[in-house]
Design an enzyme around this catalytic site. Sequence first.
Site, mmCIF file in Angstrom:
data_model
loop_
_atom_site.group_PDB
_atom_site.id
_atom_site.type_symbol
_atom_site.label_atom_id
_atom_site.label_comp_id
_atom_site.label_asym_id
_atom_site.label_seq_id
_atom_site.Cartn_x
_atom_site.Cartn_y
_atom_site.Cartn_z
ATOM 1 N N ASP A 25 1.252 1.834 5.224
ATOM 2 C CA ASP A 25 1.023 0.676 4.371
ATOM 3 C C ASP A 25 -0.231 -0.059 4.845
ATOM 4 O O ASP A 25 -0.325 -0.419 6.019
ATOM 5 C CB ASP A 25 2.255 -0.250 4.492
ATOM 6 N N ASP A 56 -1.215 -2.642 -0.145
ATOM 7 C CA ASP A 56 -0.524 -3.876 -0.501
ATOM 8 C C ASP A 56 -1.426 -4.832 -1.288
ATOM 9 O O ASP A 56 -2.546 -5.110 -0.840
ATOM 10 C CB ASP A 56 -0.074 -4.544 0.816
ATOM 11 N N GLU A 113 -0.721 -0.998 -4.833
ATOM 12 C CA GLU A 113 0.317 -1.841 -5.414
ATOM 13 C C GLU A 113 -0.405 -2.646 -6.487
ATOM 14 O O GLU A 113 -1.215 -3.515 -6.181
ATOM 15 C CB GLU A 113 0.927 -2.761 -4.356
ATOM 16 N N HIS A 152 11.218 -2.040 -1.450
ATOM 17 C CA HIS A 152 11.639 -3.120 -0.545
ATOM 18 C C HIS A 152 11.482 -4.505 -1.160
ATOM 19 O O HIS A 152 11.921 -5.487 -0.574
ATOM 20 C CB HIS A 152 10.829 -3.018 0.753
ATOM 21 N N ASP A 153 10.808 -4.616 -2.300
ATOM 22 C CA ASP A 153 10.669 -5.908 -2.985
ATOM 23 C C ASP A 153 11.645 -6.028 -4.145
ATOM 24 O O ASP A 153 11.624 -7.013 -4.873
ATOM 25 C CB ASP A 153 9.246 -6.066 -3.551
HETATM 26 O O1 TEU Z 1 4.194 -7.562 -2.554
HETATM 27 C C1 TEU Z 1 3.399 -8.304 -3.416
HETATM 28 C C2 TEU Z 1 4.133 -8.873 -4.497
HETATM 29 O O2 TEU Z 1 3.632 -8.932 -5.608
HETATM 30 C C3 TEU Z 1 5.488 -9.362 -4.165
HETATM 31 O O3 TEU Z 1 5.318 -10.618 -3.629
HETATM 32 C C4 TEU Z 1 6.377 -9.341 -5.302
HETATM 33 O O4 TEU Z 1 5.831 -9.977 -6.418
HETATM 34 C C5 TEU Z 1 7.638 -10.038 -4.968
HETATM 35 O O5 TEU Z 1 8.135 -9.505 -3.787
HETATM 36 C C6 TEU Z 1 8.646 -9.829 -6.046
HETATM 37 O O6 TEU Z 1 9.776 -10.517 -5.717
HETATM 38 C C7 TEU Z 1 3.631 -7.069 -1.398
HETATM 39 C C8 TEU Z 1 4.691 -6.451 -0.512
HETATM 40 O O7 TEU Z 1 5.257 -5.360 -1.176
HETATM 41 C C9 TEU Z 1 5.686 -7.498 -0.161
HETATM 42 O O8 TEU Z 1 6.751 -6.982 0.587
HETATM 43 C C10 TEU Z 1 4.966 -8.553 0.653
HETATM 44 O O9 TEU Z 1 5.845 -9.601 0.923
HETATM 45 C C11 TEU Z 1 3.745 -9.096 -0.074
HETATM 46 O O10 TEU Z 1 2.953 -8.072 -0.665
HETATM 47 C C12 TEU Z 1 2.835 -9.797 0.887
HETATM 48 O O11 TEU Z 1 2.237 -8.886 1.741
#
Ligand code: TEU
Length: 587
Positions: free
Chosen positions: A128, A230, A284, A359-360
């Site tokens: 990542d 990311d 992403e 994971h989100d």
């Molecule tokens: O996620 C970016 C992002 O858009 C998220 O904040 C998403 O919108 C949110 O989790 C939805 O609930 C990335 C990573 O995947 C995330 O885990 C990180 O927290 C974030 O960036 C910051 O690095």
Amino acid sequence: MKQIFLSITICMLFFMSCKNKTTQQTSSDLTNQKWWKEAVVYQIYPRSFKDSDGDGVGDLKGIISKLDYIKSLGIDVVWLNPIFGSPNDDNGYDISDYRGIMKEFGTMADFDALLKGMHERGIKLVLDLVANHSSDEHEWFKQSRSSRINPYRDYYHWWPAEKGKPAHRWSFFDVNADAWKFDSATNAYYLHYFSRKQPDLNWENPKVRKEIFDMMNFWFDKGIDGFRMDVIPFISKDTTFPELPKEYNGDMVAYYANGPHLHDYLKEMNKEVLSKHNVMSVAEGAGVTAATAHNFVDEDRNELNMLYHFEGTGYGYVPGKFKVPEPDGYKLVGFKEIYSKWDSIFATKGWGTIYLGNHDQPRMVTRWGNDAPEFREVSSKMLTTFLLTMRATPYYYFGDELGMSNIKFDKIEDYNDIETKNHYILLQTQKGDIKEFMESAKISARDNGRTPFQWDATANAGFTSGKPWLKINPNYKNVNVAAEVGNVNSCLSYFKNAVQLRKNNKVLVYGKYELLDKANEKVYAYTRGEGADKVLVILNFSKEKIIWNLPAGLAVDEKPLLNNYTTFSANGPIALEPYQAIVVKVK
Ligand code: TEU
């Protein structure tokens, strides 16, 4: 008469041009095959996979001990969430040491052994890249905040307080939703699109870009096979930080994603790093739309290979509210529209991705299927079928192969995630609807997808001998690897079969996608491929039994290639069981 002749000619021309398009598409697909298009990616959240030392946190040695399990899935690529030095304000997405391993996860020697173990098993490893921001505990930021004339000052975005308060920028995880944080040491504000401990790096500064590119080369030289990037569309900003434009419609994410130099930076990254290695890259794609997607991934752009969009996973939430699911659930017709649209975007150029969990996200079976005891397994298998039969690289989230479901915490204290915890505080301040938030979080909160992996029915699901960092889903007694591995009817066995089916049938990777019966509110059906090489996928997205009629002119084999029930009759109307999924060859 003349007019009739003219219309016939137009029709013929139209027909010929369509035919040409199809031929072109097929031949370009065949000449443009790539390993990363054919790969099934398996995402591991390292914190929750396997703990080897009893501290309650998953680690690299834990993953090493389970490499044979990973291999047995048949997947090709593992994507690991951040494993680098981090104070874990956002579980590794706040990096304090880009070239070192997070203490809880192990050492560089463990990493080298992990990479070797994967390569020995023919599995590729994708890491990542979190480069929009670092941790505030990174040495660069410590230097940067120490004085206005420090050489690292321009590594981040600062706004001197004597100029007044900067124009508003919204922050994802800030308790006040404010992306500017005042720092008294130098009487200035710094920018953080995410938490206060995640200051945004200043990509305008060529030194920052060089640091990031050198770091990427460092990992590629070690032998990794790619990066998931990311929030990469956020790296470029208008550094005059103007008031938001008039046409800005409240969609801050889309606004963040379109910085003026974004594609210059990605091209530079491609030239300095990606083009030098045989690797894959996936953005992403937060804020990326149908209109902008090609700019990231078209081959002649020389930027990235793939991106994943948020239209699918953002669907079915009440507009204007924070991840509150629609009261009657999401509408399948809209769901089909989104995935069909994203297929068509890349039908002749570029390449797509597909995912339902990460994971989100919450667990896919809870959000998109049905986690009631009688439907959890069948609907989970149905969603697996969807992911593995679309024209896009599947990103499959660990635990979904077991049919893991949301844990649905009742208390805010049970949550670990900064997003949930800080939004709760924000709502308290704003006197918002906490009850609605807590109920919605049972469906949508990120921690639902982060609970530890369920290996067996022993204490703590065999994940750790200590106290797990996040509670384990009590359903682990039945939903676990040990219970599923020898059972031919388990979700796990079904996933492995579905992976093999995709591997053995390139039509499932490259074949043309055609949506059938698009207005059907319960059934998602489509074909993949053309002519003699064509399969039909039928997915009942409802808990009802449905009779579904094959479209006229379509005949299928008696025996399906994949079926999550034992029943199927190809003759006459097809009787579908609740959440039944069928993949069958077209005759
Ligand atoms: O996620 C970016 C992002 O858009 C998220 O904040 C998403 O919108 C949110 O989790 C939805 O609930 C990335 C990573 O995947 C995330 O885990 C990180 O927290 C974030 O960036 C910051 O690095």
